[in-house]
Design a protein around this motif. Structure first.
Motif, PDB file in Angstrom:
ATOM      1  N   VAL A 290       0.767  -1.045  -0.079  1.00 21.20           N
ATOM      2  CA  VAL A 290       0.010   0.039   0.694  1.00 21.20           C
ATOM      3  C   VAL A 290       0.973   1.173   0.101  1.00 21.20           C
ATOM      4  CG1 VAL A 290      -1.817   1.362   0.898  1.00 21.20           C
ATOM      5  CG2 VAL A 290      -2.030  -1.506   0.967  1.00 21.20           C
ATOM      6  N   MET A 291       0.682   1.883  -0.627  1.00 21.73           N
ATOM      7  CA  MET A 291       1.520   3.347  -1.354  1.00 21.73           C
ATOM      8  C   MET A 291       0.945   4.163   0.666  1.00 21.73           C
ATOM      9  SD  MET A 291       3.094   2.449  -3.654  1.00 21.73           S
ATOM     10  CE  MET A 291       2.990   1.590  -5.309  1.00 21.73           C
ATOM     11  N   GLY A 292       2.271   5.497   0.498  1.00 19.48           N
ATOM     12  CA  GLY A 292       2.361   5.714   1.801  1.00 19.48           C
ATOM     13  C   GLY A 292       2.431   5.631   2.867  1.00 19.48           C
ATOM     14  N   ARG A 293       2.912   6.118   4.194  1.00 19.39           N
ATOM     15  CA  ARG A 293       3.362   5.402   5.374  1.00 19.39           C
ATOM     16  C   ARG A 293       2.491   5.974   5.898  1.00 19.39           C
ATOM     17  NH1 ARG A 293       8.527   3.727   4.485  1.00 19.39           N
ATOM     18  NH2 ARG A 293       8.530   3.344   7.155  1.00 19.39           N
ATOM     19  N   GLY A 294       2.467   4.425   7.340  1.00 22.21           N
ATOM     20  CA  GLY A 294       1.283   5.685   8.657  1.00 22.21           C
ATOM     21  C   GLY A 294       0.688   4.617   8.874  1.00 22.21           C
ATOM     22  N   VAL A 300      -5.506   0.550   5.296  1.00 23.31           N
ATOM     23  CA  VAL A 300      -5.874   0.327   4.311  1.00 23.31           C
ATOM     24  C   VAL A 300      -5.329  -1.647   4.059  1.00 23.31           C
ATOM     25  CG1 VAL A 300      -5.732   0.572   2.094  1.00 23.31           C
ATOM     26  CG2 VAL A 300      -6.169   1.990   3.431  1.00 23.31           C
ATOM     27  N   MET A 301      -3.781  -1.825   4.572  1.00 27.62           N
ATOM     28  CA  MET A 301      -3.157  -3.318   4.057  1.00 27.62           C
ATOM     29  C   MET A 301      -3.950  -4.726   4.351  1.00 27.62           C
ATOM     30  SD  MET A 301      -1.139  -5.200   6.014  1.00 27.62           S
ATOM     31  CE  MET A 301       0.052  -4.640   6.937  1.00 27.62           C
ATOM     32  N   LEU A 322      -7.539 -10.532  -8.481  1.00 32.47           N
ATOM     33  CA  LEU A 322      -6.802  -8.631  -9.129  1.00 32.47           C
ATOM     34  C   LEU A 322      -8.147  -7.653  -8.934  1.00 32.47           C
ATOM     35  CD1 LEU A 322      -4.044  -8.801 -10.275  1.00 32.47           C
ATOM     36  CD2 LEU A 322      -5.002  -9.307  -7.905  1.00 32.47           C
ATOM     37  N   GLN A 323      -9.572  -8.559  -9.966  1.00 29.30           N
ATOM     38  CA  GLN A 323     -10.516  -7.405 -10.384  1.00 29.30           C
ATOM     39  C   GLN A 323     -10.951  -7.445  -9.229  1.00 29.30           C
ATOM     40  OE1 GLN A 323     -10.213  -7.462 -14.532  1.00 29.30           O
ATOM     41  NE2 GLN A 323     -11.175  -5.219 -13.376  1.00 29.30           N
ATOM     42  N   LEU A 324     -11.476  -8.050  -8.403  1.00 34.01           N
ATOM     43  CA  LEU A 324     -12.324  -7.897  -7.154  1.00 34.01           C
ATOM     44  C   LEU A 324     -11.547  -6.442  -6.341  1.00 34.01           C
ATOM     45  CD1 LEU A 324     -14.068 -11.388  -6.702  1.00 34.01           C
ATOM     46  CD2 LEU A 324     -14.782  -9.875  -7.522  1.00 34.01           C
ATOM     47  N   LEU A 325     -10.863  -7.279  -6.099  1.00 33.31           N
ATOM     48  CA  LEU A 325      -9.319  -6.052  -5.054  1.00 33.31           C
ATOM     49  C   LEU A 325      -9.179  -4.503  -6.287  1.00 33.31           C
ATOM     50  CD1 LEU A 325      -6.201  -8.153  -4.823  1.00 33.31           C
ATOM     51  CD2 LEU A 325      -8.365  -7.884  -2.428  1.00 33.31           C
ATOM     52  N   ASP A 326      -9.465  -4.956  -6.939  1.00 28.80           N
ATOM     53  CA  ASP A 326      -9.076  -3.011  -7.762  1.00 28.80           C
ATOM     54  C   ASP A 326     -10.782  -2.262  -7.555  1.00 28.80           C
ATOM     55  OD1 ASP A 326      -8.801  -1.538  -9.304  1.00 28.80           O
ATOM     56  OD2 ASP A 326      -9.985  -1.923 -10.918  1.00 28.80           O
ATOM     57  N   GLY A 327     -12.005  -2.741  -7.171  1.00 26.58           N
ATOM     58  CA  GLY A 327     -13.053  -2.486  -7.248  1.00 26.58           C
ATOM     59  C   GLY A 327     -13.100  -2.220  -5.579  1.00 26.58           C
ATOM     60  N   LEU A 328     -12.633  -3.072  -4.842  1.00 25.94           N
ATOM     61  CA  LEU A 328     -12.767  -3.294  -3.892  1.00 25.94           C
ATOM     62  C   LEU A 328     -12.077  -1.864  -2.844  1.00 25.94           C
ATOM     63  CD1 LEU A 328     -14.080  -3.827  -0.455  1.00 25.94           C
ATOM     64  CD2 LEU A 328     -11.974  -5.497  -0.347  1.00 25.94           C
ATOM     65  N   ALA A 329     -10.465  -1.848  -3.526  1.00 29.78           N
ATOM     66  CA  ALA A 329      -9.362  -1.260  -2.710  1.00 29.78           C
ATOM     67  C   ALA A 329     -10.221   0.729  -3.119  1.00 29.78           C
ATOM     68  CB  ALA A 329      -8.176  -0.895  -3.999  1.00 29.78           C
ATOM     69  N   ALA A 330     -10.797   0.478  -4.654  1.00 27.64           N
ATOM     70  CA  ALA A 330     -11.426   2.477  -5.018  1.00 27.64           C
ATOM     71  C   ALA A 330     -12.679   2.691  -3.153  1.00 27.64           C
ATOM     72  CB  ALA A 330     -11.983   2.284  -6.190  1.00 27.64           C
ATOM     73  N   GLU A 331     -13.176   1.255  -3.064  1.00 30.18           N
ATOM     74  CA  GLU A 331     -13.714   1.901  -1.974  1.00 30.18           C
ATOM     75  C   GLU A 331     -13.627   2.397  -1.128  1.00 30.18           C
ATOM     76  OE1 GLU A 331     -16.630  -1.495  -2.491  1.00 30.18           O
ATOM     77  OE2 GLU A 331     -17.556  -1.354  -3.701  1.00 30.18           O
ATOM     78  N   ILE A 332     -12.102   1.315  -0.734  1.00 31.44           N
ATOM     79  CA  ILE A 332     -12.169   0.878   0.835  1.00 31.44           C
ATOM     80  C   ILE A 332     -10.713   3.187   0.776  1.00 31.44           C
ATOM     81  CG2 ILE A 332     -10.245   1.057   2.502  1.00 31.44           C
ATOM     82  CD1 ILE A 332     -10.676  -1.792   1.093  1.00 31.44           C
ATOM     83  N   ASP A 333     -10.541   2.983   0.101  1.00 37.09           N
ATOM     84  CA  ASP A 333      -9.719   4.703  -0.148  1.00 37.09           C
ATOM     85  C   ASP A 333     -10.195   4.949  -1.627  1.00 37.09           C
ATOM     86  OD1 ASP A 333      -8.871   6.828   0.218  1.00 37.09           O
ATOM     87  OD2 ASP A 333      -7.287   6.739   2.073  1.00 37.09           O
ATOM     88  N   ALA A 334      -9.897   6.285  -2.297  1.00 34.04           N
ATOM     89  CA  ALA A 334      -9.668   6.821  -3.124  1.00 34.04           C
ATOM     90  C   ALA A 334      -8.563   7.011  -3.528  1.00 34.04           C
ATOM     91  CB  ALA A 334     -10.954   7.103  -4.312  1.00 34.04           C
ATOM     92  N   ASN A 335      -7.673   7.641  -2.761  1.00 36.20           N
ATOM     93  CA  ASN A 335      -6.558   8.519  -3.150  1.00 36.20           C
ATOM     94  C   ASN A 335      -6.281   7.263  -2.260  1.00 36.20           C
ATOM     95  OD1 ASN A 335      -8.042  10.668  -3.653  1.00 36.20           O
ATOM     96  ND2 ASN A 335      -8.194  10.933  -1.091  1.00 36.20           N
ATOM     97  N   GLN A 336      -6.059   5.868  -1.992  1.00 37.18           N
ATOM     98  CA  GLN A 336      -4.990   5.705  -1.624  1.00 37.18           C
ATOM     99  C   GLN A 336      -4.634   4.113  -2.922  1.00 37.18           C
ATOM    100  OE1 GLN A 336      -3.664   5.238   1.895  1.00 37.18           O
ATOM    101  NE2 GLN A 336      -1.909   4.851   1.088  1.00 37.18           N
ATOM    102  N   ILE A 337      -3.165   4.061  -2.698  1.00 38.91           N
ATOM    103  CA  ILE A 337      -2.802   3.654  -4.521  1.00 38.91           C
ATOM    104  C   ILE A 337      -2.782   2.253  -4.013  1.00 38.91           C
ATOM    105  CG2 ILE A 337      -1.725   2.852  -6.420  1.00 38.91           C
ATOM    106  CD1 ILE A 337      -4.098   5.365  -6.479  1.00 38.91           C
ATOM    107  N   ALA A 338      -2.550   0.804  -4.576  1.00 40.33           N
ATOM    108  CA  ALA A 338      -1.694  -0.281  -3.262  1.00 40.33           C
ATOM    109  C   ALA A 338      -1.642  -1.105  -4.509  1.00 40.33           C
ATOM    110  CB  ALA A 338      -3.082  -0.933  -2.378  1.00 40.33           C
ATOM    111  N   LEU A 382      -3.773  -1.608  -7.797  1.00 41.28           N
ATOM    112  CA  LEU A 382      -5.209  -1.345  -7.576  1.00 41.28           C
ATOM    113  C   LEU A 382      -5.937  -0.025  -6.720  1.00 41.28           C
ATOM    114  CD1 LEU A 382      -4.558  -4.854  -5.053  1.00 41.28           C
ATOM    115  CD2 LEU A 382      -5.760  -4.690  -7.318  1.00 41.28           C
ATOM    116  N   GLY A 383      -7.499  -0.064  -6.998  1.00 37.95           N
ATOM    117  CA  GLY A 383      -8.318   1.440  -7.160  1.00 37.95           C
ATOM    118  C   GLY A 383      -7.580   2.234  -7.978  1.00 37.95           C
ATOM    119  N   THR A 384      -7.207   2.338  -9.630  1.00 33.28           N
ATOM    120  CA  THR A 384      -7.428   2.622 -10.484  1.00 33.28           C
ATOM    121  C   THR A 384      -8.738   2.690 -11.145  1.00 33.28           C
ATOM    122  OG1 THR A 384      -5.885   2.034 -12.116  1.00 33.28           O
ATOM    123  CG2 THR A 384      -4.814   3.407 -10.597  1.00 33.28           C
ATOM    124  N   GLY A 385      -9.484   1.531 -11.371  1.00 38.64           N
ATOM    125  CA  GLY A 385     -10.503   1.099 -11.914  1.00 38.64           C
ATOM    126  C   GLY A 385     -10.196   0.994 -13.613  1.00 38.64           C
ATOM    127  N   GLY A 386     -11.252   0.429 -14.523  1.00 37.03           N
ATOM    128  CA  GLY A 386     -11.170   0.965 -15.757  1.00 37.03           C
ATOM    129  C   GLY A 386      -9.847   0.037 -16.663  1.00 37.03           C
TER     130      GLY A 386
END
Length: 600
Positions: A290-294, A300-301, A322-338, A382-386
């Motif tokens: 998961v990108m970022g720290r803290g 999110v991880m 991964l397709q399912l995770l991609d949608g879930l990651a966007a729902e968890i935090d749209a600004n968090q990339i993993a 993950l989280g970028t969609g499309g």
């Protein structure tokens, strides 16, 4: 020379107006630099009330001391200082240093003989004799290692500073500080920053030692560091608690993982990994970042790891997970990339199928030492969609080793990431040993230490070659079925003969034959050719699997009393340790069950 000027007076005027010659007064420190070289301001003759007995000191009766009751080692007075007449720029340096709360001392000559110590210095270290050499009379400076520094300052003519030196407190000083603070706290030491400044005159050179009390700052820094350590320990504990406490050990693989948090701050990253047994001998391997720290990244991880385990139970192909995770990651935090790699090992095929969402490539070392890099079938994070993810595969036969890792292992600020992948390939080509040993060797080969500034996670899995007695515990038997009424009897006879040759107990052999018969019957009724019955044993379990060409997955249901069908899957689920089904990559499905061997 004007005898009326205070600086040139050689005689003091008494009450009768006569003058008397006086002896030369001892040398005193110069006045403040701003007064040097400037004429003194004219003052009213009535404003001077004291008599002058020495050349260069106003109202002085001793060696540089203000008139008053009692003198200390540094010229301090026992009572309140009299208000001096004239401008601020006429004050001697002695008076200025005597009033500052910081510690001040002046030494002169090559032996650093004491010329002056102020009251603050005396309160901390005690009285000091004037004229004595610093090495004998100022032991505190010897203990603090300041004498060589003072020599250097005197020779070079440039000031030097040492920061935050610990000075033990005298007992009487500590008790007085406690009394003034009005509390029970008692410091055993204080911290001072010492600055040695050169003093140059026409006759001699000296050094001004000035010490500022920085105890509060040092204690504040220590409290801040302790708080940061506690926060980091809490963050690392949180992250480690979200990682698997103990990796699952599949029958056909040997796995190990290592996680090392980066840096020393409290902001740990979001690196994670997992090993999930899917049944029928298949194993899912997953690693992500998961990108970022803290704490937010760690949270999110944890959610993504939990979701992966849930999706893995569906036994879906890697790209669908991964397709399912991609949608879930966007729902968890749209600004968090993993980023993430999800791979599945099937011992029957001897391959590792995988899909990647923006993650660094999987590396596989074949038995002959050749290293393969899984750079294909990589989509965006993950989280970028499309994006429609796809799956690829790499060979993982017996004797091969696969390495999954995060970018902290190979990424450097001063080098391209491809160079890091190449370095890892070279390290993997020469690495041997168990998965635990290989994890440590790869970290050392890539220069990862405790001071590394990024989190690192490494997951190593080996498909061991089995020889000797160990090989006798792993067997595989396959029967192709063409359908028809004779398929079920053939399957029962095949299962009975194979299980008997594997020397299973009679009870386990009977349950295995029953399960094989029910699975084959279900496939004959609801599936389409080609059909295959596979019996497989490991050192821990018996696996029975039936595949056919139909994609409709069976469901366990409750049959009505009058129903003649619909009980086969329920029977299998009742007698077996586990059962499941999945769609196969080429179309069709697989239905399986397994039995834990006695004593395992």
């Amino acid at each position: 020379m004007d005898p009326s000027h205070p600086e040139n007076a050689t005689a003091a005027t008494g009450a009768t107006g006569t003058t008397t010659p006086t002896a030369a007064a001892p040398a005193v420190l110069p006045t403040v630099p701003g007064a040097r070289g400037r004429p003194r301001p004219e003052t009213d003759s009535g404003s001077r009330t004291g008599t002058r007995t020495g050349s260069g000191a106003d109202s002085r009766t001793g060696s540089g001391a203000d008139s008053g009751t009692g003198t200390g080692a540094g010229g301090g007075t026992g009572g309140a200082r009299p208000r001096r007449q004239g401008g601020i720029d006429t004050l001697p340096v002695r008076d200025l240093l005597g009033q500052v709360p910081a510690l001040a001392a002046v030494v002169q000559g090559p032996e650093h003989r004491i010329a002056f110590v102020n009251d603050a210095y005396t309160r901390v270290f005690g009285p000091r004799p004037l004229g004595a050499a610093a090495r004998e009379a100022l032991p505190e400076l010897v203990e603090l290692g300041l004498l060589p520094l003072m020599d250097q300052v005197r020779r070079s003519g440039r000031p030097r500073t040492v920061k935050s030196r610990r000075v033990p407190q005298r007992q009487d000083t500590a008790e007085a500080a406690v009394s003034r603070a009005g509390g029970p706290r008692r410091r055993t030491a204080r911290y001072y920053t010492f600055t040695c400044t050169p003093i140059t005159t026409s006759d001699d050179n000296g050094v001004l030692i000035f010490a500022a009390d920085v105890t509060d700052q040092v204690e504040a820094v220590e409290r801040l560091r302790a708080s940061e350590r506690r926060q980091r320990e809490a963050a690392v504990t949180l992250q480690r608690s979200l990682l698997p406490q103990e990796l699952e050990q599949p029958d056909d693989l040997r796995v190990a993982a290592i996680y090392q948090p980066g840096g020393t701050d409290a902001a740990v990253g979001g690196d994670w990994y997992d090993v999930i047994t899917l049944g029928a001998g298949r194993t899912a391997l997953v690693i992500g970042d998961v990108m970022g720290r803290g704490v937010r990244a760690a949270a999110v991880m944890g959610q993504l790891r939990t979701a992966v385990r849930a999706y893995a139970r569906l036994d879906l192909p890697p790209h669908e997970v991964l397709q399912l995770l991609d949608g879930l990651a966007a729902e968890i935090d749209a600004n968090q990339i993993a980023t993430c790699v999800y791979a599945v090992h099937d011992p029957n095929e001897g391959r590792l199928s995988y899909a990647s969402a923006g993650h660094v490539p999987i590396l596989v070392r074949e038995p002959d030492g050749t290293v393969l890099c899984g750079t294909d079938h990589t989509g965006p994070p993950l989280g970028t969609g499309g994006w429609l993810h796809t799956s690829g595969s790499l060979p993982l036969p017996p004797g091969a080793t696969a390495v999954l890792y995060t970018d902290g292992l190979i990424e450097r600020r001063d080098a391209d990431i491809d160079d890091g992948v190449t370095a890892l390939e070279q390290a993997l080509a020469g690495a041997t040993g168990s998965p635990d040993i290989m994890c440590d060797r790869l970290l050392r080969a890539l220069g990862i230490t405790e001071d590394h500034d990024d989190d690192v996670a490494v997951l190593v899995c080996q498909h061991p070659e089995r020889t000797g007695p160990d090989a006798e515990l792993f067997h595989n038997a396959v029967l192709d079925l063409l359908g028809g009424t004779e398929a079920a009897p053939r399957a029962r006879a095949f299962a009975s003969g194979v299980l008997a040759s594997w020397r299973f107990p009679a009870e386990l052999r009977d349950m295995g034959v029953l399960a094989a018969s029910e699975l084959v019957a279900n496939s004959l009724q609801h599936g389409t050719p080609p059909m295959r019955l596979r019996l497989r044993r490991t050192d821990r379990r018996l696996i029975i699997e039936v595949t056919d060409g139909d994609e409709h997955l069976p469901r366990r249901r409750i049959a009505e009393p009058a129903d003649e069908t619909g009980r086969g899957i329920s029977i299998v689920a009742t007698i077996a340790s586990a059962w499941g089904c999945r769609r196969t990559p080429g179309g069709g499905k697989s239905v399986w069950c397994e039995f834990v061997l006695p004593g395992r």
